[in-house]
Design a protein around this motif. Structure first.
Motif, PDB file in Angstrom:
ATOM      1  N   ALA A 193      17.869  31.516  32.050  1.00 13.74           N
ATOM      2  CA  ALA A 193      18.223  32.667  30.788  1.00 13.74           C
ATOM      3  C   ALA A 193      17.569  32.865  31.245  1.00 13.74           C
ATOM      4  O   ALA A 193      16.299  32.583  30.668  1.00 13.74           O
ATOM      5  CB  ALA A 193      18.898  31.830  30.025  1.00 13.74           C
ATOM      6  N   CYS A 194      17.459  34.483  30.365  1.00 11.74           N
ATOM      7  CA  CYS A 194      15.806  34.699  29.979  1.00 11.74           C
ATOM      8  C   CYS A 194      16.698  35.901  27.803  1.00 11.74           C
ATOM      9  O   CYS A 194      17.132  35.861  28.423  1.00 11.74           O
ATOM     10  CB  CYS A 194      15.547  36.202  30.953  1.00 11.74           C
ATOM     11  SG  CYS A 194      14.435  35.056  32.373  1.00 11.74           S
ATOM     12  N   VAL A 195      15.505  36.019  27.576  1.00  7.86           N
ATOM     13  CA  VAL A 195      15.892  35.775  26.005  1.00  7.86           C
ATOM     14  C   VAL A 195      14.759  37.383  26.227  1.00  7.86           C
ATOM     15  O   VAL A 195      13.443  36.992  25.372  1.00  7.86           O
ATOM     16  CB  VAL A 195      16.515  35.250  24.926  1.00  7.86           C
ATOM     17  CG1 VAL A 195      16.412  35.949  23.186  1.00  7.86           C
ATOM     18  CG2 VAL A 195      17.167  34.875  25.667  1.00  7.86           C
ATOM     19  N   GLY A 196      15.189  38.685  25.180  1.00  7.15           N
ATOM     20  CA  GLY A 196      14.325  39.093  24.905  1.00  7.15           C
ATOM     21  C   GLY A 196      14.639  39.723  23.017  1.00  7.15           C
ATOM     22  O   GLY A 196      15.761  40.465  22.822  1.00  7.15           O
ATOM     23  N   ILE A 197      13.485  40.089  22.330  1.00  5.48           N
ATOM     24  CA  ILE A 197      13.956  40.566  20.613  1.00  5.48           C
ATOM     25  C   ILE A 197      12.814  41.110  20.246  1.00  5.48           C
ATOM     26  O   ILE A 197      11.926  41.056  20.582  1.00  5.48           O
ATOM     27  CB  ILE A 197      13.948  39.699  19.603  1.00  5.48           C
ATOM     28  CG1 ILE A 197      14.707  37.893  20.243  1.00  5.48           C
ATOM     29  CG2 ILE A 197      14.548  39.897  18.173  1.00  5.48           C
ATOM     30  CD1 ILE A 197      15.246  37.148  19.390  1.00  5.48           C
ATOM     31  N   ARG A 198      12.858  42.513  19.371  1.00  2.00           N
ATOM     32  CA  ARG A 198      12.081  43.209  19.571  1.00  2.00           C
ATOM     33  C   ARG A 198      12.464  43.648  17.716  1.00  2.00           C
ATOM     34  O   ARG A 198      13.616  43.764  16.918  1.00  2.00           O
ATOM     35  CB  ARG A 198      12.175  44.708  20.143  1.00  2.00           C
ATOM     36  CG  ARG A 198      13.063  45.650  20.445  1.00  2.00           C
ATOM     37  CD  ARG A 198      12.747  46.818  20.612  1.00  2.00           C
ATOM     38  NE  ARG A 198      13.644  48.069  20.365  1.00  2.00           N
ATOM     39  CZ  ARG A 198      14.383  48.576  18.954  1.00  2.00           C
ATOM     40  NH1 ARG A 198      13.095  48.310  18.523  1.00  2.00           N
ATOM     41  NH2 ARG A 198      15.150  49.557  19.407  1.00  2.00           N
ATOM     42  N   ALA A 236      20.108  39.137  26.690  1.00  2.00           N
ATOM     43  CA  ALA A 236      19.813  37.812  27.182  1.00  2.00           C
ATOM     44  C   ALA A 236      20.886  38.541  28.117  1.00  2.00           C
ATOM     45  O   ALA A 236      21.869  38.822  28.423  1.00  2.00           O
ATOM     46  CB  ALA A 236      20.479  36.760  26.385  1.00  2.00           C
ATOM     47  N   ILE A 237      20.056  37.859  29.160  1.00  2.00           N
ATOM     48  CA  ILE A 237      20.607  37.789  30.789  1.00  2.00           C
ATOM     49  C   ILE A 237      20.570  36.337  31.158  1.00  2.00           C
ATOM     50  O   ILE A 237      19.444  35.499  31.034  1.00  2.00           O
ATOM     51  CB  ILE A 237      19.895  38.383  31.699  1.00  2.00           C
ATOM     52  CG1 ILE A 237      18.794  38.490  32.255  1.00  2.00           C
ATOM     53  CG2 ILE A 237      19.761  40.177  31.601  1.00  2.00           C
ATOM     54  CD1 ILE A 237      17.718  39.366  32.522  1.00  2.00           C
ATOM     55  N   GLY A 238      21.034  36.150  32.459  1.00  2.00           N
ATOM     56  CA  GLY A 238      21.055  34.832  32.896  1.00  2.00           C
ATOM     57  C   GLY A 238      22.121  33.776  33.170  1.00  2.00           C
ATOM     58  O   GLY A 238      23.200  34.008  32.304  1.00  2.00           O
ATOM     59  N   SER A 239      22.276  32.367  33.283  1.00  2.00           N
ATOM     60  CA  SER A 239      22.962  31.970  33.370  1.00  2.00           C
ATOM     61  C   SER A 239      23.150  30.972  32.162  1.00  2.00           C
ATOM     62  O   SER A 239      22.561  31.181  30.547  1.00  2.00           O
ATOM     63  CB  SER A 239      22.413  30.489  33.523  1.00  2.00           C
ATOM     64  OG  SER A 239      23.980  29.179  34.116  1.00  2.00           O
ATOM     65  N   SER A 261      23.836  33.491  29.646  1.00  2.00           N
ATOM     66  CA  SER A 261      23.365  34.269  28.458  1.00  2.00           C
ATOM     67  C   SER A 261      24.340  34.344  27.215  1.00  2.00           C
ATOM     68  O   SER A 261      24.221  35.125  26.308  1.00  2.00           O
ATOM     69  CB  SER A 261      22.696  34.855  29.097  1.00  2.00           C
ATOM     70  OG  SER A 261      24.197  35.742  29.765  1.00  2.00           O
ATOM     71  N   GLN A 262      25.940  34.098  27.938  1.00  2.00           N
ATOM     72  CA  GLN A 262      26.771  34.197  26.696  1.00  2.00           C
ATOM     73  C   GLN A 262      26.842  33.344  25.443  1.00  2.00           C
ATOM     74  O   GLN A 262      27.182  33.870  24.053  1.00  2.00           O
ATOM     75  CB  GLN A 262      27.890  34.855  27.339  1.00  2.00           C
ATOM     76  CG  GLN A 262      29.689  35.181  26.013  1.00  2.00           C
ATOM     77  CD  GLN A 262      28.744  37.169  25.726  1.00  2.00           C
ATOM     78  OE1 GLN A 262      28.868  37.668  26.742  1.00  2.00           O
ATOM     79  NE2 GLN A 262      29.231  37.247  24.530  1.00  2.00           N
ATOM     80  N   ALA A 263      26.519  32.931  25.155  1.00  2.00           N
ATOM     81  CA  ALA A 263      25.808  32.025  24.304  1.00  2.00           C
ATOM     82  C   ALA A 263      24.915  32.516  23.222  1.00  2.00           C
ATOM     83  O   ALA A 263      24.622  32.745  22.263  1.00  2.00           O
ATOM     84  CB  ALA A 263      25.871  30.202  23.918  1.00  2.00           C
ATOM     85  N   ALA A 264      23.846  32.786  23.892  1.00  2.00           N
ATOM     86  CA  ALA A 264      22.584  33.728  23.582  1.00  2.00           C
ATOM     87  C   ALA A 264      23.305  34.617  23.053  1.00  2.00           C
ATOM     88  O   ALA A 264      22.463  35.495  21.888  1.00  2.00           O
ATOM     89  CB  ALA A 264      21.791  33.637  24.191  1.00  2.00           C
ATOM     90  N   LYS A 265      23.925  35.879  23.826  1.00  5.19           N
ATOM     91  CA  LYS A 265      24.261  36.881  23.225  1.00  5.19           C
ATOM     92  C   LYS A 265      24.705  37.059  21.338  1.00  5.19           C
ATOM     93  O   LYS A 265      24.662  37.274  20.612  1.00  5.19           O
ATOM     94  CB  LYS A 265      25.250  37.889  23.893  1.00  5.19           C
ATOM     95  CG  LYS A 265      23.897  37.632  25.134  1.00  5.19           C
ATOM     96  CD  LYS A 265      25.248  39.144  26.102  1.00  5.19           C
ATOM     97  CE  LYS A 265      23.942  38.824  27.769  1.00  5.19           C
ATOM     98  NZ  LYS A 265      25.235  39.965  29.080  1.00  5.19           N
ATOM     99  N   THR A 266      26.106  35.314  21.262  1.00  3.24           N
ATOM    100  CA  THR A 266      27.014  35.715  20.314  1.00  3.24           C
ATOM    101  C   THR A 266      25.927  35.311  19.450  1.00  3.24           C
ATOM    102  O   THR A 266      25.929  35.756  18.290  1.00  3.24           O
ATOM    103  CB  THR A 266      27.753  34.767  20.393  1.00  3.24           C
ATOM    104  OG1 THR A 266      28.184  35.231  21.941  1.00  3.24           O
ATOM    105  CG2 THR A 266      28.440  34.327  18.954  1.00  3.24           C
TER     106      THR A 266
END
Length: 268
Positions: A34-39, A160-163, A165-170
């Motif tokens: 998983a990868c996460v990006g925030i700006r 968020a992308i990767g394994s 990642s839906q939990a991170a997107k939520t």
């Protein structure tokens, strides 16, 4: 054994209008770490999960500096990610040599998308099995792009992308409205919280995640793309855990209600 006759090369379309090799590449992104990006208005934070193939091996690096003003995080095939990160470095170096100025992040994302798209229309090539989060800073502010193996690219406030990642997107969708006003410390905390959502019960520590940041201070000073050291990450994680464990203090109205209930006479 059944064999799909429409996935032998990337230029063969199925009767339903699908390119199976492109879909296979996009599935590789979903199976990666998983990868996460925030700006915010002036800063971009990238976070990745350090996932090892076995207990006897070290993790593969998924976060790379491209130039002083831009970096990438990727999920999917690590070999393809390294190839594309070298391509991005070359583009930034060539642009700086010719124009004596940093390459705008939007143009860099476009060149990466063009390179990926060519691999979807040549029968002797295959799509890159990697998705990239491109984070950077230019004259127009901070930017975060997601480049897909199909050649599409999109700009996001947070992604968020990767394994898992839906939990991170939520998690990010519940908080994105305030990201523009966030400080760098707040961005890092939310990135760590989003990464924690993807771990599903595994304890979050500085050893199983990597954080990088790039941005511009209020006085106009540019902070180049840099990895955050493990000690600072662990200190932030400890402060987050302490805040979660701290009991909530009762409000003054609740205390007044309790005192009035204690003083009230009993009805007989």
């Amino acid at each position: 054994m059944f064999r799909n006759q429409y996935d032998t090369d990337v230029t063969t379309w199925s009767p339903q209008g699908r390119l199976f090799q492109v879909e296979y590449a996009m599935e590789a992104v979903k199976q990666g770490a998983a990868c996460v990006g925030i700006r915010s208005g002036n800063y971009v934070v990238l976070a990745t999960v350090n996932k090892a193939a076995s207990e006897l091996s070290s993790h593969q690096r998924k976060l790379f500096r491209v130039a002083d003003h831009v970096g990438v995080a990727f999920s999917g095939l690590t070999a393809d990610g390294r190839v594309l990160s070298r391509f991005l470095r070359s583009e930034c170096i060539n642009h700086a040599f010719v124009y004596e100025a940093p390459l705008p992040v939007s143009r860099l994302a476009l060149r990466l998308a063009d390179k990926a798209q060519v691999c979807t229309q040549r029968s002797w090539k295959r799509p890159y099995g990697v998705g990239l989060l491109v984070a950077g800073l230019d004259e127009t502010g901070a930017h975060l792009y997601y480049n897909c193996p199909s050649g599409n690219y999109f700009e996001y406030q947070a992604f968020a992308i990767g394994s898992r990642s839906q939990a991170a997107k939520t998690f990010l969708e519940r908080r994105y409205e305030g990201f523009n006003k966030y400080t760098p410390e707040q961005l890092i905390k939310d990135a760590l919280s989003a990464i924690k959502e993807t771990l599903q019960g595994e304890k979050l520590t500085s050893s199983n995640c990597t954080i990088a940041i790039v941005g511009r201070r209020d006085d106009g000073t540019v902070e180049p793309f840099q990895m955050i050291d493990a000690e600072r990450i662990q200190a932030i994680i400890d402060s987050m855990e302490a805040a979660e464990e701290a009991p909530a203090e009762p409000s003054s109205t609740q205390e007044e209600d309790k005192s009035s209930d204690a003083a009230a006479p009993m009805d007989i």
